[in-house]
Design a protein around this motif. Sequence first.
Motif, PDB file in Angstrom:
ATOM      1  N   PRO A  62       0.797  -1.214   0.000  1.00 10.87           N
ATOM      2  CA  PRO A  62       0.000   0.000   0.000  1.00 10.87           C
ATOM      3  C   PRO A  62       0.838   1.276   0.000  1.00 10.87           C
ATOM      4  CG  PRO A  62       0.173  -0.810   2.219  1.00 10.87           C
ATOM      5  CD  PRO A  62       0.924  -1.786   1.340  1.00 10.87           C
ATOM      6  N   ASP A  63       2.155   1.144   0.142  1.00 12.28           N
ATOM      7  CA  ASP A  63       3.019   2.302   0.264  1.00 12.28           C
ATOM      8  C   ASP A  63       4.429   1.874  -0.124  1.00 12.28           C
ATOM      9  OD1 ASP A  63       3.887   4.849   0.864  1.00 12.28           O
ATOM     10  OD2 ASP A  63       3.452   4.733   3.006  1.00 12.28           O
ATOM     11  N   MET A  64       5.328   2.829  -0.287  1.00  8.46           N
ATOM     12  CA  MET A  64       6.716   2.484  -0.606  1.00  8.46           C
ATOM     13  C   MET A  64       7.638   3.550  -0.050  1.00  8.46           C
ATOM     14  SD  MET A  64       6.825   3.375  -4.651  1.00  8.46           S
ATOM     15  CE  MET A  64       5.193   2.760  -4.961  1.00  8.46           C
ATOM     16  N   ALA A  65       8.905   3.190   0.088  1.00 12.47           N
ATOM     17  CA  ALA A  65       9.902   4.134   0.586  1.00 12.47           C
ATOM     18  C   ALA A  65      11.230   3.851  -0.096  1.00 12.47           C
ATOM     19  CB  ALA A  65      10.059   3.987   2.099  1.00 12.47           C
ATOM     20  N   PHE A  66      12.066   4.879  -0.179  1.00 13.22           N
ATOM     21  CA  PHE A  66      13.398   4.756  -0.750  1.00 13.22           C
ATOM     22  C   PHE A  66      14.383   5.506   0.125  1.00 13.22           C
ATOM     23  CE2 PHE A  66      10.471   4.268  -4.250  1.00 13.22           C
ATOM     24  CZ  PHE A  66      10.942   3.122  -4.850  1.00 13.22           C
ATOM     25  N   ASN A  67      15.636   5.086   0.088  1.00 10.80           N
ATOM     26  CA  ASN A  67      16.708   5.755   0.800  1.00 10.80           C
ATOM     27  C   ASN A  67      17.879   5.856  -0.145  1.00 10.80           C
ATOM     28  OD1 ASN A  67      19.396   5.398   2.464  1.00 10.80           O
ATOM     29  ND2 ASN A  67      17.903   6.379   3.805  1.00 10.80           N
ATOM     30  N   VAL A  68      18.480   7.031  -0.214  1.00 10.38           N
ATOM     31  CA  VAL A  68      19.630   7.256  -1.085  1.00 10.38           C
ATOM     32  C   VAL A  68      20.756   7.843  -0.243  1.00 10.38           C
ATOM     33  CG1 VAL A  68      20.486   8.501  -3.109  1.00 10.38           C
ATOM     34  CG2 VAL A  68      18.111   7.740  -3.038  1.00 10.38           C
ATOM     35  N   SER A  69      21.955   7.310  -0.403  1.00  9.14           N
ATOM     36  CA  SER A  69      23.107   7.849   0.299  1.00  9.14           C
ATOM     37  C   SER A  69      24.357   7.596  -0.517  1.00  9.14           C
ATOM     38  CB  SER A  69      23.254   7.184   1.671  1.00  9.14           C
ATOM     39  OG  SER A  69      24.460   7.594   2.277  1.00  9.14           O
ATOM     40  N   ASP A  70      25.272   8.538  -0.464  1.00  4.33           N
ATOM     41  CA  ASP A  70      26.564   8.341  -1.124  1.00  4.33           C
ATOM     42  C   ASP A  70      27.656   8.033  -0.101  1.00  4.33           C
ATOM     43  OD1 ASP A  70      26.922  10.781   0.102  1.00  4.33           O
ATOM     44  OD2 ASP A  70      27.615  11.821  -1.703  1.00  4.33           O
ATOM     45  N   HIS A  71      27.263   7.746   1.148  1.00  2.00           N
ATOM     46  CA  HIS A  71      28.270   7.453   2.162  1.00  2.00           C
ATOM     47  C   HIS A  71      27.886   6.313   3.115  1.00  2.00           C
ATOM     48  CE1 HIS A  71      25.572  10.454   3.926  1.00  2.00           C
ATOM     49  NE2 HIS A  71      25.851   9.903   5.087  1.00  2.00           N
ATOM     50  N   TYR A  72      26.705   5.726   2.969  1.00  4.87           N
ATOM     51  CA  TYR A  72      26.301   4.626   3.842  1.00  4.87           C
ATOM     52  C   TYR A  72      27.011   3.328   3.460  1.00  4.87           C
ATOM     53  CZ  TYR A  72      22.358   6.864   6.251  1.00  4.87           C
ATOM     54  OH  TYR A  72      21.565   7.647   7.046  1.00  4.87           O
ATOM     55  N   VAL A  73      27.354   2.546   4.479  1.00  6.98           N
ATOM     56  CA  VAL A  73      27.818   1.189   4.235  1.00  6.98           C
ATOM     57  C   VAL A  73      26.582   0.294   4.154  1.00  6.98           C
ATOM     58  CG1 VAL A  73      30.057   1.563   5.330  1.00  6.98           C
ATOM     59  CG2 VAL A  73      28.147   0.681   6.703  1.00  6.98           C
ATOM     60  N   TRP A  74      26.770  -0.934   3.675  1.00  4.71           N
ATOM     61  CA  TRP A  74      25.636  -1.806   3.389  1.00  4.71           C
ATOM     62  C   TRP A  74      25.974  -3.204   3.859  1.00  4.71           C
ATOM     63  CZ3 TRP A  74      24.274  -2.964  -2.418  1.00  4.71           C
ATOM     64  CH2 TRP A  74      23.105  -3.723  -2.503  1.00  4.71           C
ATOM     65  N   ASP A  75      25.163  -3.736   4.771  1.00  6.33           N
ATOM     66  CA  ASP A  75      25.281  -5.115   5.253  1.00  6.33           C
ATOM     67  C   ASP A  75      24.039  -5.881   4.832  1.00  6.33           C
ATOM     68  OD1 ASP A  75      27.564  -4.261   6.582  1.00  6.33           O
ATOM     69  OD2 ASP A  75      26.632  -4.274   8.573  1.00  6.33           O
ATOM     70  N   ALA A  76      24.170  -7.203   4.721  1.00  8.28           N
ATOM     71  CA  ALA A  76      23.007  -8.017   4.371  1.00  8.28           C
ATOM     72  C   ALA A  76      23.216  -9.461   4.803  1.00  8.28           C
ATOM     73  CB  ALA A  76      22.737  -7.947   2.870  1.00  8.28           C
ATOM     74  N   GLY A  77      22.128 -10.150   4.958  1.00  6.31           N
ATOM     75  CA  GLY A  77      22.081 -11.576   5.268  1.00  6.31           C
ATOM     76  C   GLY A  77      20.665 -12.036   4.960  1.00  6.31           C
ATOM     77  N   SER A  78      20.298 -13.218   5.420  1.00  7.00           N
ATOM     78  CA  SER A  78      18.934 -13.683   5.176  1.00  7.00           C
ATOM     79  C   SER A  78      18.560 -14.731   6.220  1.00  7.00           C
ATOM     80  CB  SER A  78      18.796 -14.244   3.759  1.00  7.00           C
ATOM     81  OG  SER A  78      19.582 -15.403   3.591  1.00  7.00           O
ATOM     82  N   VAL A  79      17.291 -15.088   6.221  1.00  2.00           N
ATOM     83  CA  VAL A  79      16.767 -16.061   7.178  1.00  2.00           C
ATOM     84  C   VAL A  79      15.637 -16.839   6.514  1.00  2.00           C
ATOM     85  CG1 VAL A  79      15.158 -14.374   8.166  1.00  2.00           C
ATOM     86  CG2 VAL A  79      15.852 -16.352   9.525  1.00  2.00           C
ATOM     87  N   VAL A  80      15.510 -18.113   6.849  1.00  2.00           N
ATOM     88  CA  VAL A  80      14.383 -18.910   6.365  1.00  2.00           C
ATOM     89  C   VAL A  80      13.136 -18.409   7.085  1.00  2.00           C
ATOM     90  CG1 VAL A  80      13.344 -21.206   6.268  1.00  2.00           C
ATOM     91  CG2 VAL A  80      15.785 -20.934   5.828  1.00  2.00           C
ATOM     92  N   VAL A  81      12.148 -17.953   6.318  1.00  4.29           N
ATOM     93  CA  VAL A  81      10.910 -17.438   6.904  1.00  4.29           C
ATOM     94  C   VAL A  81       9.732 -18.391   6.697  1.00  4.29           C
ATOM     95  CG1 VAL A  81      11.587 -15.013   6.787  1.00  4.29           C
ATOM     96  CG2 VAL A  81      10.398 -16.054   4.842  1.00  4.29           C
ATOM     97  N   ASP A  82       9.901 -19.393   5.856  1.00  8.37           N
ATOM     98  CA  ASP A  82       8.833 -20.352   5.596  1.00  8.37           C
ATOM     99  C   ASP A  82       9.436 -21.757   5.589  1.00  8.37           C
ATOM    100  OD1 ASP A  82       6.761 -21.952   4.607  1.00  8.37           O
ATOM    101  OD2 ASP A  82       6.093 -20.428   3.169  1.00  8.37           O
ATOM    102  N   ASP A  83       9.207 -22.493   6.659  1.00 11.61           N
ATOM    103  CA  ASP A  83       9.787 -23.838   6.772  1.00 11.61           C
ATOM    104  C   ASP A  83       9.258 -24.790   5.700  1.00 11.61           C
ATOM    105  OD1 ASP A  83      11.409 -23.233   8.963  1.00 11.61           O
ATOM    106  OD2 ASP A  83       9.765 -23.595  10.373  1.00 11.61           O
ATOM    107  N   ALA A  84       8.013 -24.624   5.303  1.00  6.14           N
ATOM    108  CA  ALA A  84       7.419 -25.541   4.325  1.00  6.14           C
ATOM    109  C   ALA A  84       8.081 -25.429   2.961  1.00  6.14           C
ATOM    110  CB  ALA A  84       5.917 -25.280   4.205  1.00  6.14           C
ATOM    111  N   THR A  85       8.412 -24.213   2.536  1.00  5.28           N
ATOM    112  CA  THR A  85       8.993 -24.001   1.203  1.00  5.28           C
ATOM    113  C   THR A  85      10.484 -23.710   1.240  1.00  5.28           C
ATOM    114  OG1 THR A  85       8.580 -21.624   1.234  1.00  5.28           O
ATOM    115  CG2 THR A  85       6.798 -23.047   0.381  1.00  5.28           C
ATOM    116  N   ARG A  86      11.022 -23.469   2.449  1.00  6.50           N
ATOM    117  CA  ARG A  86      12.424 -23.075   2.663  1.00  6.50           C
ATOM    118  C   ARG A  86      12.727 -21.696   2.059  1.00  6.50           C
ATOM    119  NH1 ARG A  86      13.968 -24.872   6.830  1.00  6.50           N
ATOM    120  NH2 ARG A  86      16.138 -24.532   6.326  1.00  6.50           N
ATOM    121  N   ARG A  87      11.685 -20.894   1.850  1.00  5.59           N
ATOM    122  CA  ARG A  87      11.857 -19.539   1.319  1.00  5.59           C
ATOM    123  C   ARG A  87      12.596 -18.684   2.340  1.00  5.59           C
ATOM    124  NH1 ARG A  87       8.969 -14.858   1.836  1.00  5.59           N
ATOM    125  NH2 ARG A  87       7.233 -15.926   2.887  1.00  5.59           N
TER     126      ARG A  87
END
Length: 193
Positions: A62-87
């Motif tokens: 129903p909505d969206m957002a964006f963030n823009v930066s020329d100096h931010y660092v970026w980290d990422a990872g993930s997690v299984v959120v659906d055991d049935a599909t392993r998504r």
Amino acid sequence: MWGTGTLSNAASVLQPEVLQRFTRSLTSDETIRVATHDDVAGKRVTAQNATNTWRFTATNIPDMAFNVSDHYVWDAGSVVVDDATRRRGSVQAAYNDTAADYRHMVQYGRHALDWLSRNWPGVPYPYEKTTVVQGFAGMEYPMMANDESYADTVFSRFVAEHEIAHTYFPFYMGTTRPATPSWTRDGPPLSST
């Protein structure tokens, strides 16, 4: 650039090494430094074109957002959120390298998505990712949270997990409903018109 939805043209806007780290983060339980301070300072993050067009895709929001930066660092990872599909759900953080609490933000987000998907509301996280960006006002949007940095990491974690929970309430709950209402209240079924 970070936004609601999936970055659909990562290969066009990211340099190869950053793209490789980002891609690896989508299946990793660990926090991966996608773009370090040195990468940002050395202009080794985005493709070095005159302009780059970032394309994000999302459905049922129903909505969206964006963030823009020329100096931010970026980290990422993930997690299984659906055991049935392993998504898996991607968890990302974008912040000033000096924000010590944000170095834990991917793991805070992983915990939130894991717990919310399995306990309360107990519905697998409905979106493909969440991003917590350092900003102001502690505000949530579909797949995004804009949170301050705090010296107290316990409070920082609480704020991030609270904002991520708002992905369900009101955003997910506000966009889904049965085509024909099945609920009633002392009388005939409620109208959906």
